[in-house]
Design an enzyme around this catalytic site. Structure first.
Site, PDB file in Angstrom:
ATOM      1  N   LYS B  78       0.904  -1.217   0.141  1.00 18.21           N
ATOM      2  CA  LYS B  78       0.118   0.173  -0.047  1.00 18.21           C
ATOM      3  C   LYS B  78       0.780   1.247   0.086  1.00 18.21           C
ATOM      4  O   LYS B  78       1.749   1.285   0.499  1.00 18.21           O
ATOM      5  CB  LYS B  78      -0.829   0.037   1.328  1.00 18.21           C
ATOM      6  N   SER B 153      -9.831   1.668   2.838  1.00 17.55           N
ATOM      7  CA  SER B 153      -9.030   2.402   2.048  1.00 17.55           C
ATOM      8  C   SER B 153      -7.899   1.724   1.120  1.00 17.55           C
ATOM      9  O   SER B 153      -7.231   2.044   0.046  1.00 17.55           O
ATOM     10  CB  SER B 153      -8.216   3.357   2.810  1.00 17.55           C
ATOM     11  N   SER B 177      -9.923  -0.386   6.962  1.00 15.90           N
ATOM     12  CA  SER B 177      -9.361  -0.291   5.555  1.00 15.90           C
ATOM     13  C   SER B 177      -8.324  -1.567   5.010  1.00 15.90           C
ATOM     14  O   SER B 177      -8.264  -1.490   4.049  1.00 15.90           O
ATOM     15  CB  SER B 177      -8.449   0.895   5.656  1.00 15.90           C
TER      16      SER B 177
END
Lengths: 108, 471
Positions: B78, B153, B177
């Site tokens: 990420k 997210s 997330s």
């Protein structure tokens, strides 16, 4: 909880401008107009928390159960970065320092 | 077996048996990224050259008889994970050309374990979102239905693993997330115990909530990766000084002696999709068949959790994002996207003079009540089983007009972050062709138990064999 209670709290353009100044954000008029109803709705929702009784309840600021984690006050060279590495992303540098505009001669 | 959808466990066996090389495996992932990412938008940066040389190095080490838990395995990170010499944007434009001079502790550990990094994944900027649509770049699409969101997210991480672009991807979980995108993409996602995995070098969202997790195809893969990332870190004073146990469960299959609680506040609620509810009910029957005792319990302050979360988290966000001033790196504050500005404004308002007691102090007390709910319930059951989301993945654009509706997507997920307990989202099945996820939550540091329960369910159901069509 009902709609009536939610509409009791509102964030006016003035509130928005005050928070923006504190947060160093310059918002356009259009942004202020969008944020005012959006944040009013969110603040209305979070204000419902006042209905939860918390008399005599301690605050929680972290969930580790740890306190006062110390380390020796010794420089660890393996985790230190060179001046060049630190300044590599700076928009402007001079003599090994980050270069910024003067900040003391404007309004406070 | 479809090579693109190998588990880490299978890939490791093949690498050690020399029936596949890391270069072949990595090359296949890179080819799939080239082929599909134009439509999925899972990646912000693809590190092809670095990946291929890391793969060659892994092949040399394997040939030399060396091993490592992730040696030669292609993974993605990420874009909140700081990577030395590789652009790290947090999904934002404001630091869109930031190239960090150091690695996050987790990145360092993954490299030491032999992982091959294929790129940095798309996300809601700074982790602010539940759909991936708050990225300052192109929103990621769900491989199971490209008209729908992959969850956020950690949107790109989930889409990348689900479409065979890598075998594991990292995520962060402040309120949903890792778990929501895992649930929406038929994957396994861990939100570890707060402090179990180092936050050093992970761009912070809300520091007392942020946990560092990862997304895999199977429970067993997920457990193996936590064995690499978990542990005390002198660079993060909030990491726990608790030994790292063996996480990969022995697949005995039986759950005799395990008691699973169903908190009534998470079932039969308004807005719950009936097909999702049915899928979870069917999962409960599987747990009973596996020998687990199941009983209804209560977490009485669940209804206050979202309000508590949306006071404390934006407050911490406004503080953390104050450092982005364009002086040492990045652009000026005008470059923040709309959601970051919204959260900075909300947090600044709730922390400002005259409002602090009513909001921040009040929410900090409610946080204590929510923690106590979990502590009490774990005195009577070993783990909780709850849906990961009231609905299947929603359509792109469906919730963007109303931030509050988007925030409420996390209703089943954020209480665990408030309490700091671990939660594992596991595939529970499909409804209308879309993935449904469920969470197994336990007391702090109960990850071994969550993996044992999840692995038993996975062995029985094997939903990881269902891949998205067209990829």
């Amino acid at each position: 909880m009902g709609q009536q209670k939610r509409s009791a709290v509102s964030l006016t353009r003035h509130d928005i401008q005050h928070a923006a100044a504190l947060a160093h954000l310059r918002l356009s008029t259009k942004e202020e107009e969008t944020l005012s109803p959006q944040l009013t709705r969110v603040v209305g929702y979070i204000s419902e928390l006042s209905a939860t009784p918390t008399d005599g309840v301690e605050e929680t600021s972290q969930v580790t159960g740890r306190s006062n984690v110390f380390r020796e006050d010794v420089v660890d060279p393996s985790r230190s970065l060179s001046q060049d590495a630190v300044l590599a992303n700076a928009p402007d540098a001079y003599n090994g320092f980050v270069k910024v505009k003067a900040i003391l001669d404007g309004e406070s | 077996m479809d090579t693109a959808y190998m588990t880490i466990e299978e890939a490791r066996q093949k690498l050690r048996a020399r029936t596949i090389s890391s270069r072949e495996l990595t090359g296949m992932c890179l080819a799939r990224i080239r082929r599909y990412d134009g439509s999925l938008h899972a990646f912000l940066t693809v590190t092809e050259d670095e990946a291929l040389s890391a793969a060659d190095e892994a092949d040399r080490r394997i040939a030399g008889g060396l091993d490592g838990p992730l040696l030669g395995i292609p993974v993605a990170l990420k874009d909140l994970f700081t990577t030395k010499g590789i652009r790290t944007t947090a999904g934002s434009r404001i630091i869109g050309s930031y190239v960090p001079p150091f690695d996050a502790t987790v990145v360092y550990k993954l490299k030491e374990a032999g992982a091959v990094i294929v790129g940095k994944t798309n996300e809601d900027a700074w982790g602010h979102g539940s759909s991936g649509e708050n990225t300052d770049y192109e929103p990621t699409r769900n491989p199971y239905d490209t008209g729908r969101v992959p969850g956020g997210s950690s949107s790109g991480s989930a889409a990348a693993v689900a479409s065979g672009m890598c075998l594991m991807a990292t995520g962060t979980d402040t309120g949903s997330s890792v778990r929501l995108p895992a649930a929406y993409c038929n994957l396994v996602g861990l939100k570890p115990t707060y402090g179990r995995v180092s936050r050093y070098g992970i761009i912070p969202m809300a520091s007392s909530f942020d946990t560092i997790g990862h997304i895999t195809r199977t429970v067993r893969d997920n457990a193996m990766v936590l064995g690499v990332t978990a542990g005390h870190d002198p660079y993060d004073a909030t990491t726990a000084d608790v030994a790292v146990p063996a996480y990969v469960p022995k697949t005995t299959g039986t759950l005799k002696g395990v008691t699973i609680g169903l908190p009534k506040e998470y079932y039969g609620v308004e807005g719950m999709d009936p097909d999702v509810a049915k899928t979870i009910e069917d999962a409960v029957l599987v747990f009973k068949k596996l020998g687990a005792a199941v009983r209804q319990v209560s977490l009485p302050h669940t209804g206050a959790a979202m309000a508590c979360y949306y006071i404390l988290v934006p407050s911490e966000i406004s503080s953390n994002l104050a450092r982005f001033d364009g002086v040492r790196f990045g652009l000026g504050r005008d470059t923040f996207g709309p959601e970051a500005k919204r959260r900075i404004m909300l947090g600044t308002h709730t922390l400002s003079a005259g409002y602090y007691d009513a909001y921040y102090r009040k929410a900090s007390k409610v946080r204590t009540l929510i923690r106590k709910d979990f502590a009490d319930v774990f005195g009577t059951v070993d783990a909780l089983l709850v849906p990961s989301s009231p609905t299947p993945p929603f359509r792109i654009g469906e919730k963007t007009a109303d931030p509050l509706t988007m925030y409420l997507s996390d209703i089943f997920l954020c209480p665990m972050n408030i309490a700091g307990v671990p939660s594992l989202s596991v595939p529970a099945g499909f409804t209308r062709g879309l993935p449904v996820g469920m969470q197994l939550a336990g007391p702090q540091f109960s990850e071994p138990l969550l993996y044992k329960i999840g692995a038993a369910f996975e062995k029985e159901t094997a939903y990881y064999n269902v891949h998205p069509e067209g990829f």
